[in-house]
Structure formats: structure tokens, C-alpha cells
Design an enzyme around this catalytic site. Structure first.
Site, PDB file in Angstrom:
ATOM      1  CB  SER A 136      -0.962  -0.043   1.168  1.00  0.00           C
ATOM      2  OG  SER A 136      -2.276  -0.885   1.173  1.00  0.00           O
ATOM      3  CE  LYS A 179      -4.166   1.568  -1.120  1.00  0.00           C
ATOM      4  NZ  LYS A 179      -4.607   0.827   0.088  1.00  0.00           N
ATOM      5  CB  SER A 214      -4.345   1.461   3.797  1.00  0.00           C
ATOM      6  OG  SER A 214      -3.432   1.148   2.769  1.00  0.00           O
ATOM      7  CE  LYS A 234      -1.370   3.915   2.925  1.00  0.00           C
ATOM      8  NZ  LYS A 234      -1.310   3.028   3.866  1.00  0.00           N
TER       9      LYS A 234
END
Length: 336
Positions: free
Chosen positions: A111, A114, A168, A284
Site C-alpha cells: 500500500s 498509494k 489505506s 504510509k
């Protein structure tokens, strides 16, 4: 006529020099210096054309404002480096690389993908645009992380960006991709174009969320380049530094919906103490079976320097934060 021929030759030589220059950058970043020998001195050639400055002036093209380094590991002997596949720490203020661990190795981003998704939405989309969530959110894995969106929900891309980065949400990622480019496939092309423009030439994206695909990968150094670019935008930092976000929108029937999304980065949510001497601003995280545990964060040290640190492929969440804490000790004291 002789003047025309001379100019033509110079143009061809210049084109060759530029091509070899960028090829040499790609080979260095890939750590494949011995696989394809390059006897051509591209720096000398480009310096002669006045395209780049002389080596002693310590400046090459767009790399002026970047940490430029080779693939040799640095400071790995003093930390538990073996718990992860790759990692890096970069001082974005001094342009110094403080820690290197296989930073040009191909890794799966999960993720942390992203980061690029939001960057593309900010640079190439309209955050105020309202998007209707499509049936394509049903195509994501049932056990993957989501923002809890339903088909027909209407949110702005700005609202979706919080659903993308905090919980997320893979559903938010699809909605953003379709809202910006019309389809996931077209948005993936945009992601790859953006990566190329940033010099992140050893990464490839096939989706906006990071679910596993063998053709979806990055390197630590490439993700540093992407994250460094994203931090230029206040809209980006506003999202990643938010511990939580209350989102108010309407569903397909026009009913009002409220959802609170919480940040999955433990430093931001308050479930993990900040490393000594470091103030974590935001970042993140990402996890899949193949990617293992990944984390990209933006911090400031006591001197106010902007620090970008990354860990990829950690074997456990506890070791992800262990290694991140250990490598950030190299950012505590500013490099002179």
C-alpha cells in the site's frame, strides 16, 4: 551546405550523449554496473555541450535537489538489517544519504503504492471533483484494507484521498483512479509516466492500491524520489499527518453518511513512540504476503532537517518499527 551538415552532426552527437547519459543513470540505479559496460564518459560529453556542470561544481541536471548516491550499503552493520529486504534514510535538507540497504533492489510496495496514487491525483486531477464510486470496488480482494465505501457513494477526490491514505482503502484507490483518468488501467499508465518523469525508472505500477502483482514493483531509491516529490505539495502533507479524519458524504440514495478514518501509521496514530530525537510528521505503511511489512515516513530532526526514511520487506510489524527506529538514529545528528 557544410554548415548544415555540421549542425546535424552536432545534434546527433548531442542526442547520443543525452541517451547514454540517462542510460548510465538507469544502470547505476539498478546496481548493474558490471552487466552492461559503458565505456562512454557521458558526464564529460554532456559537460562539453554545457548541458551539465563540471563534476567539481557538484551538480547534475535535476539531481541538484536530490540525494544522489550509489548502491553500496551504508551503516547496515550497526542495525538489525537482516529483518528487512531494503531500507534507506535521506536528509532532504542537506541532500545527504544517511543509511543505505539494497536501495536499488526490486521490492513489492504493497500500500505504499498509494503515495504515488495521491501524488498523481494532486498533480493531474482536481481534488474538488465529485466522484461516484463504481461497481469496480467489488473487484478487490475481500480481505484487503478498505475505507468502507459502497457503490454509488459520492465523495470528492480530496475526501477520497483521506480514505486512501489513513485506513489505506483500496476502494478509495479505485475511485480516485477512475475519477482522475477514467479507468484503473489509464491511471496506471499515468503513474508510470509520472515515475519516469521523476527518474524513478526502475519501478512499474499496474494498479493504484498495491495489491500483489509481479509486474508491480519499486525500489527504495525510486520511492524516495516519488515521496520527495509528493512532499512538495501541502495537500499531500495535510493528509499523511492526520491522525484521523471525519468524512461526510452522500450515498446512492442521497442519504448522509459519516465515517471516521484513522491513520494506520503507528507514529501518527500515537500507538508507537517517535524515535529518539526525531519528530515523525506522517507517512504510509503497507502489507501483503509477498511485500511483507513496509513503511515510508517523513520526519524532522532536532535541527529541523526534512528526513525521508523507508523500510521494505520487514519480516514482522514489530521488526518494521524496530529497524525504522534504528536507522533513524543516523538522522539525529545533522551531516556537515
Amino acid at each position: 551546405m557544410s554548415g548544415v551538415k555540421c549542425t546535424s552532426k552536432k545534434i546527433k552527437a548531442l542526442s547520443l550523449a543525452i541517451g547514454v547519459f540517462f542510460s548510465s543513470i538507469g544502470l547505476t540505479a539498478c546496481g548493474a554496473k558490471t552487466e552492461i559496460p559503458d565505456p562512454f564518459d557521458s558526464t564529460a560529453a554532456l559537460t562539453g555541450y554545457g548541458i551539465v556542470k563540471k563534476p567539481e561544481e557538484k551538480s547534475i541536471f535535476f539531481a541538484d535537489n536530490l540525494c544522489v548516491t550509489d548502491g553500496e550499503n551504508l551503516n547496515t552493520e550497526n542495525v538489525h538489517a537482516y529483518v528487512a529486504m531494503a531500507a534507506g534514510v535521506f536528509d532532504a535538507t542537506t541532500k545527504e544519504t544517511l543509511y543505505k540497504q539494497d536501495i536499488f533492489k526490486k521490492v513489492y510496495p504493497a500500500s505504499t503504492t498509494k503515495i504515488m496514487t495521491l501524488l498523481c491525483a494532486i498533480k493531474h486531477g482536481d481534488l474538488s471533483k465529485t466522484v461516484t464510486v463504481s461497481e469496480n470496488i467489488a473487484n478487490i480482494d475481500a480481505d484487503s484494507s478498505v475505507a468502507g465505501l459502497n457503490v454509488g457513494d459520492q465523495l470528492t477526490i480530496r475526501q477520497l484521498s483521506y480514505g486512501l491514505m489513513l485506513p489505506s482503502g483500496n476502494d478509495a484507490a479505485i475511485a480516485i483512479a477512475e475519477g482522475v483518468s477514467g479507468s484503473v488501467e489509464a491511471f496506471a499508465e499515468l503513474m508510470n509516466q509520472e515515475a519516469q518523469s521523476l527518474g524513478a525508472t526502475h519501478s512499474h505500477f499496474v494498479n493504484p492500491h498495491g495489491l500483489q502483482d509481479t509486474n508491480h514493483y519499486v525500489t527504495v531509491y525510486d520511492m524516495y524520489l516519488i515521496f520527495n516529490e509528493a512532499l512538495r505539495y501541502q495537500d499531500f502533507t495535510d493528509v499523511i499527518q492526520s491522525p484521523n479524519y471525519l468524512c461526510k458524504y452522500t450515498d446512492k440514495d442521497g442519504n448522509k453518511v459519516e465515517k471516521t478514518w484513522r491513520n494506520t501509521v503507528r507514529y501518527v496514530s500515537g500507538t508507537e513512540d517517535h524515535p529518539s530525537g526525531i519528530n515523525v510528521i506522517g507517512g504510509k505503511s503497507g502489507t501483503t504476503g509477498a511485500a511483507k511489512y513496509c513503511l515510508v515516513i517523513y520526519s524532522k530532526n532536532a535541527a529541523g532537517h526534512d528526513i525521508i526514511s523507508l523500510v521494505y520487506g520487514a519480516d514482522a510489524r514489530v521488526n518494521l518499527y524496530l529497524l525504522m527506529r534504528e536507522i533513524l538514529k543516523y538522522a539525529k545528528t545533522p551531516v556537515s
